[in-house]
Design a protein around this motif. Structure first.
Motif, mmCIF file in Angstrom:
data_model
loop_
_atom_site.group_PDB
_atom_site.id
_atom_site.type_symbol
_atom_site.label_atom_id
_atom_site.label_comp_id
_atom_site.label_asym_id
_atom_site.label_seq_id
_atom_site.Cartn_x
_atom_site.Cartn_y
_atom_site.Cartn_z
ATOM 1 N N UNK A 788 0.827 -1.206 0.072
ATOM 2 C CA UNK A 788 -0.187 -0.071 -0.037
ATOM 3 C C UNK A 788 0.854 1.420 0.164
ATOM 4 N N UNK A 789 0.877 2.047 -1.000
ATOM 5 C CA UNK A 789 1.849 3.211 -1.168
ATOM 6 C C UNK A 789 1.376 4.106 -0.030
ATOM 7 N N UNK A 790 0.159 4.294 0.326
ATOM 8 C CA UNK A 790 -0.637 4.988 1.339
ATOM 9 C C UNK A 790 -0.106 4.696 2.805
ATOM 10 N N UNK A 791 0.215 3.575 2.890
ATOM 11 C CA UNK A 791 0.977 2.966 4.145
ATOM 12 C C UNK A 791 1.916 1.950 3.957
ATOM 13 N N UNK A 792 2.950 2.263 3.432
ATOM 14 C CA UNK A 792 4.152 1.454 2.704
ATOM 15 C C UNK A 792 4.592 0.106 3.600
ATOM 16 N N UNK A 793 4.223 0.032 4.923
ATOM 17 C CA UNK A 793 4.677 -0.992 5.679
ATOM 18 C C UNK A 793 3.533 -2.239 5.925
ATOM 19 N N UNK A 794 2.412 -2.029 5.150
ATOM 20 C CA UNK A 794 1.368 -2.834 4.814
ATOM 21 C C UNK A 794 1.588 -3.542 3.759
ATOM 22 N N UNK A 795 1.391 -4.726 3.665
ATOM 23 C CA UNK A 795 1.336 -5.606 2.265
ATOM 24 C C UNK A 795 0.193 -6.600 2.573
ATOM 25 N N UNK A 796 -0.148 -6.929 1.088
ATOM 26 C CA UNK A 796 -1.419 -7.968 1.310
ATOM 27 C C UNK A 796 -1.296 -8.792 0.166
ATOM 28 N N UNK A 797 -1.908 -9.915 0.046
ATOM 29 C CA UNK A 797 -1.747 -10.965 -0.673
ATOM 30 C C UNK A 797 -3.175 -12.082 -0.967
ATOM 31 N N UNK A 798 -3.308 -12.166 -1.962
ATOM 32 C CA UNK A 798 -4.638 -13.080 -2.141
ATOM 33 C C UNK A 798 -5.868 -12.571 -1.805
ATOM 34 N N UNK A 800 -7.923 -10.594 0.219
ATOM 35 C CA UNK A 800 -7.759 -9.484 1.587
ATOM 36 C C UNK A 800 -8.889 -9.119 2.314
ATOM 37 N N UNK A 801 -8.941 -9.197 3.563
ATOM 38 C CA UNK A 801 -9.992 -8.721 4.277
ATOM 39 C C UNK A 801 -10.202 -7.412 4.336
ATOM 40 N N UNK A 802 -11.445 -6.752 3.709
ATOM 41 C CA UNK A 802 -11.465 -5.561 3.650
ATOM 42 C C UNK A 802 -11.357 -4.593 4.932
ATOM 43 N N UNK A 803 -11.834 -5.190 5.994
ATOM 44 C CA UNK A 803 -11.507 -4.459 7.221
ATOM 45 C C UNK A 803 -9.990 -4.276 7.329
ATOM 46 N N UNK A 804 -9.238 -5.115 7.003
ATOM 47 C CA UNK A 804 -7.775 -4.725 7.258
ATOM 48 C C UNK A 804 -7.300 -3.962 6.266
ATOM 49 N N UNK A 805 -7.700 -3.983 5.132
ATOM 50 C CA UNK A 805 -7.327 -2.924 3.854
ATOM 51 C C UNK A 805 -7.508 -1.647 4.225
ATOM 52 N N UNK A 806 -8.764 -1.358 4.969
ATOM 53 C CA UNK A 806 -9.167 -0.076 5.272
ATOM 54 C C UNK A 806 -8.676 0.121 6.831
#
Length: 843
Positions: A788-798, A800-806
């Motif tokens: 996530x370029x808006x929170x670069x320490x966060x990565x996602x794969x496969x 994603x739970x939307x609650x975690x995404x946001x």
């Protein structure tokens, strides 16, 4: 106009533009000083408002007086070239707004018009202007007198070879300076007249209903060359790289004009300010990159508007304001009533000219004779008010029935009591659509030319009528949801489904991948952030109703705080909720413009002083008085949900198909009302981006509590991505809708760009919270690791739970991570090309 030698290679289209509103208080030098900041922001081009010589002091530049010179008040051609050099050194190009349709009708500044008024039809400049000499007995009506000419004679004086009237100056025809004043006036090629006569007597084409702007005949090749020479020279000398075309609907033949311009520019990136009605398409044959983006604005705003809540607001509005159906209670009826008013009053002179042309065609064609002028005028009026678009473009591929329908013709015939006289409707419709075929008997000189003229003028008049009736009248009369009353908007259907938005995005990517997109412009009635603060009301219509009750009770207790009418009260409180602080003359001026444009109780030309004083008193004691604390408390309770709309709309705008145009200041929180409020000189705080880059670090938006800072970081991240990887967003790119799954799926709008970027935004967050939140909703991401370029320490794969995404922000901007490569602190692969970074941008 073809250059004498081939120009440089056509530069690539912009990845993003940044609109600067030039004016004496913000000249080329100020724009040049802002270049380092704008380069670090991530845009590829500066988008300049008109740069040619304009009326002195003009704050917008659309009142051009000399096409041969770059405006001296801005720094002249030297200043423009200096700006271009500085911009180019920072990796930026220039896009310039041009005004082909009209010039300022101010003779003392407009030399071409001065010569026409001095020499008449024999002047070499006479072909420049769209003047109907026959209608004025061979003289041009100049509606600039404050009263009837007989009452103003004492203010008219001869000064050498010049006639002066207060600040106005007009040339005198040779040999007339010594005549007595009444005879002198009669001897001129023009007729000074009371300004009110413009409605019925004006004999030159103008911009909409503005008599200070006279139509230019760019359909004439010589006029085209003369009025475009300087701009084309600057293009071929690579000082500027692209064009925005103001108001193409006003031209006699927009398609032919754009083709000539395309050939003259060598195919430079060009967008047109074409306002498309809901569902209307841009003519496919036009050789342009697309529109300036009001169609995108309508779709972006629409996905963040709740349809059910919009319906509830409409019901509340009808009960609270109690407007009759044709005075704001019903959209279609309001538009129709406004159109009748405009076509019979403000555009009476234009309709008379059309009537004369239609009568000339009928008189020359035996099969059409004996259509009385009044029947042609009636048919014209009834068909014009029923046009659902700004201008019929049959040549663009639309069937005639889609622009002037058989239903419209049937309704127009109902205006006649004698069926035989209703046949005039068919004549006018066939003429307007180019269906009328002349018989061999049609041999009168100029008859065929008159048919072509009618078709062009009908289209020109229809665009002026639509703009005045819809944008400048109905939008101010029909106020259930002011955020939908925007240029290109559809107040009758303010919400857009996610599926509709995706269909629109796919169509833009397929047909017009370099079309412009906007959220705020110099012409929007409310900036995007103000609209966000209003559209959130569709998610809480009940709370809004309670607020209105509280505010009405407060103002009722103070007599001076009572609104002079309930429609104004509704509009004022809605504007206050969206606008926020500060409450000062900006709000008062916007509301005064609102009531004048609506024309229900006062107007620009027939002001009601008592009513306007009541408006000012209400604003002072109401929205700017003690009730503002109730408004502020209400708005504060919705702050998180407004923030979700602001950030979501900004991210979608910056990453969807098309070329985003960022209006000056809107990269941060920007609250502005209708012009001139939204045209204030831009201010750029130094080093703000560097400070935010350092503060946000790997935490991204989560480190920033302020909406302005969050929006700025988001804007920079998206724009830098577009500039760094233009292939993901250009003509060869792809647009793939992504659908969430689960109970909250309808509250997530997401799409991928070229399989390498994923954009996701929360929509209708208040409704989502009321429904219990995301509750396990998921979003299937394309294969790979995503940062996530808006929170670069966060990565996602496969999946994603939307609650975690946001979890930390209502938006996410994901970029695929190349396999096996670590991330830099700003979320990009360490192997990113250092040469792609702009000055001041971390690599």
């Amino acid at each position: 106009m073809t250059p004498d030698r081939p120009g440089p290679a056509v530069p690539p289209p912009p990845t993003a533009t940044y609109r600067l509103q030039l004016q004496p208080d913000f000249p080329f030098a100020a724009a040049e000083a802002a270049v380092p900041y704008l380069a670090s922001l991530g845009v590829s081009h500066l988008h300049l408002s008109p740069v040619l010589e304009a009326v002195p002091g003009s704050t917008h530049g659309y009142d051009v007086v000399d096409h041969a010179r770059v405006r001296e008040e801005l720094g002249g051609e030297g200043g423009l070239r200096a700006l271009s050099r500085t911009a180019r050194a920072a990796g930026l190009g220039l896009v310039v707004d041009i005004v082909p349709n009209h010039m300022a009708a101010v003779p003392r500044h407009n030399r071409a018009l001065w010569e026409v008024l001095r020499e008449g039809p024999a002047s070499p400049y006479a072909r420049w202007f769209d003047i109907d000499w026959e209608a004025g007995d061979g003289r041009v009506l100049l509606p600039f007198l404050g009263g009837r000419v007989g009452d103003e004679l004492g203010h008219l004086r001869v000064d050498g070879d010049t006639l002066r009237y207060h600040e106005h100056a007009f040339p005198l025809r040779e040999g007339t300076a010594t005549l007595p004043l009444p005879e002198l006036l009669d001897a001129q090629w023009y007729r000074p007249a009371w300004w009110r006569l413009a409605r019925t007597e004006l004999n030159y084409r103008r911009f909409f209903t503005i008599s200070d702007l006279i139509g230019v005949r760019v359909e004439d090749p010589e006029v085209f060359d003369a009025t475009h020479g300087t701009i084309l020279r600057l293009l071929h000398e690579d000082v500027i790289e692209g064009l925005r075309i103001d108001h193409p609907d006003g031209l006699a033949d927009p398609g032919a004009y754009l083709q000539r311009l395309h050939e003259a520019t060598g195919g430079r990136w060009t967008v047109v300010e074409k306002i498309l009605a809901d569902g209307e398409r841009l003519p496919a044959a036009w050789p342009v990159a697309g529109t300036t983006g009001y169609d995108a604005l309508r779709h972006i705003d629409g996905i963040f508007t709740d349809p059910a809540g919009a319906g509830e607001l409409l019901g509340q509005y009808r009960r609270f304001a109690a407007p009759p159906a044709d005075r704001g209670g019903d959209w279609d009826a309001t538009v129709r009533r406004a159109a009748y008013k405009v076509v019979t009053h403000e555009l009476a002179a234009e309709v008379d000219r059309l009537t004369r042309v239609a009568a000339a065609v009928c008189a020359a064609e035996p099969a059409l004779r004996d259509h009385a002028p009044w029947t042609l005028r009636t048919a014209l009026r009834e068909l014009l008010v029923r046009l659902p678009v700004y201008r019929p473009y049959v040549s663009g591929g639309d069937a005639p029935e889609t622009v002037l329908t058989t239903r419209a013709a049937d309704e127009a015939r109902a205006a006649f009591t004698v069926p035989e006289e209703a046949a005039a409707v068919d004549v006018v419709r066939d003429l307007a659509l180019g269906r009328l075929r002349a018989s061999r008997a049609l041999g009168a000189p100029g008859a065929r030319e008159a048919m072509a003229e009618f078709r062009a003028r009908f289209a020109q008049t229809s665009s002026a009528l639509r703009a005045k009736a819809v944008e400048d009248t109905a939008f101010y009369r029909h106020a259930p949801l002011l955020s939908a009353a925007e240029v290109g908007g559809a107040p009758e259907r303010p919400a857009v489904t996610v599926e509709e938005f995706h269909a629109y995005g796919a169509r833009v990517q397929r047909d017009w991948p370099y079309s412009g997109t906007v959220l705020t412009t110099h012409d929007t009635k409310r900036s995007a952030d103000v609209r966000a603060g209003i559209s959130v009301l569709t998610q809480c219509p009940g709370r809004w109703a309670d607020l209105l009750v509280e505010l009405t009770e407060q103002t009722t207790r103070v007599g001076s705080a009572c609104a002079p009418d309930p429609q104004l009260a509704w509009a004022a409180w809605q504007t206050s909720v969206g606008f926020g602080f500060p409450y000062d003359t900006r709000l008062r001026n916007a509301l005064l413009k609102h009531v004048r444009e609506a024309g229900l109780h006062t107007s620009w030309t027939e002001p009601d002083e008592a009513y306007e004083k009541a408006v000012e008193a209400f604003v002072e004691a109401g929205p700017s008085g003690p009730p503002l604390y109730a408004v502020a408390s209400f708005a504060q309770g919705l702050d998180a949900h407004v923030r979700a709309i602001v950030l979501g709309a900004a991210l979608v705008h910056l990453t969807m198909p098309g070329v985003p145009d960022v209006y000056q200041g809107t990269e941060s929180e920007y609250r502005a009302l209708v012009d001139p409020d939204n045209r204030r000189p831009a201010r750029f705080p130094p080093h703000v981006l560097e400070r935010l880059d350092a503060r946000s670090g790997r935490a991204g938006l989560t480190a920033l509590a302020d909406l302005s800072e969050q929006k700025l970081v988001l804007t920079a991240a998206a724009l830098r991505l577009r500039r760094r990887r233009p292939e993901l967003f250009g003509g060869a790119a792809t647009y793939e809708p992504l659908a969430a799954e689960g109970p909250g799926a309808a509250h997530c709008v997401a799409f991928a760009r070229s399989g390498e970027v994923v954009v996701a935004a929360t929509r209708l967050s208040l409704r989502l919270a009321d429904a219990g939140g995301w509750r396990g909703t998921g979003l299937a991401l394309p294969p790979g690791r995503w940062s996530d370029l808006l929170a670069p320490e966060r990565e996602f794969e496969g999946h994603a739970r939307v609650a975690e995404l946001f979890a930390t922000s209502p938006v996410a901007l994901l970029e695929r991570v190349p396999e096996g490569e670590p991330l830099s602190r700003d979320g990009r692969a360490e192997t990113a090309d250092p040469g792609s970074a702009a000055p001041g941008e971390p690599v």
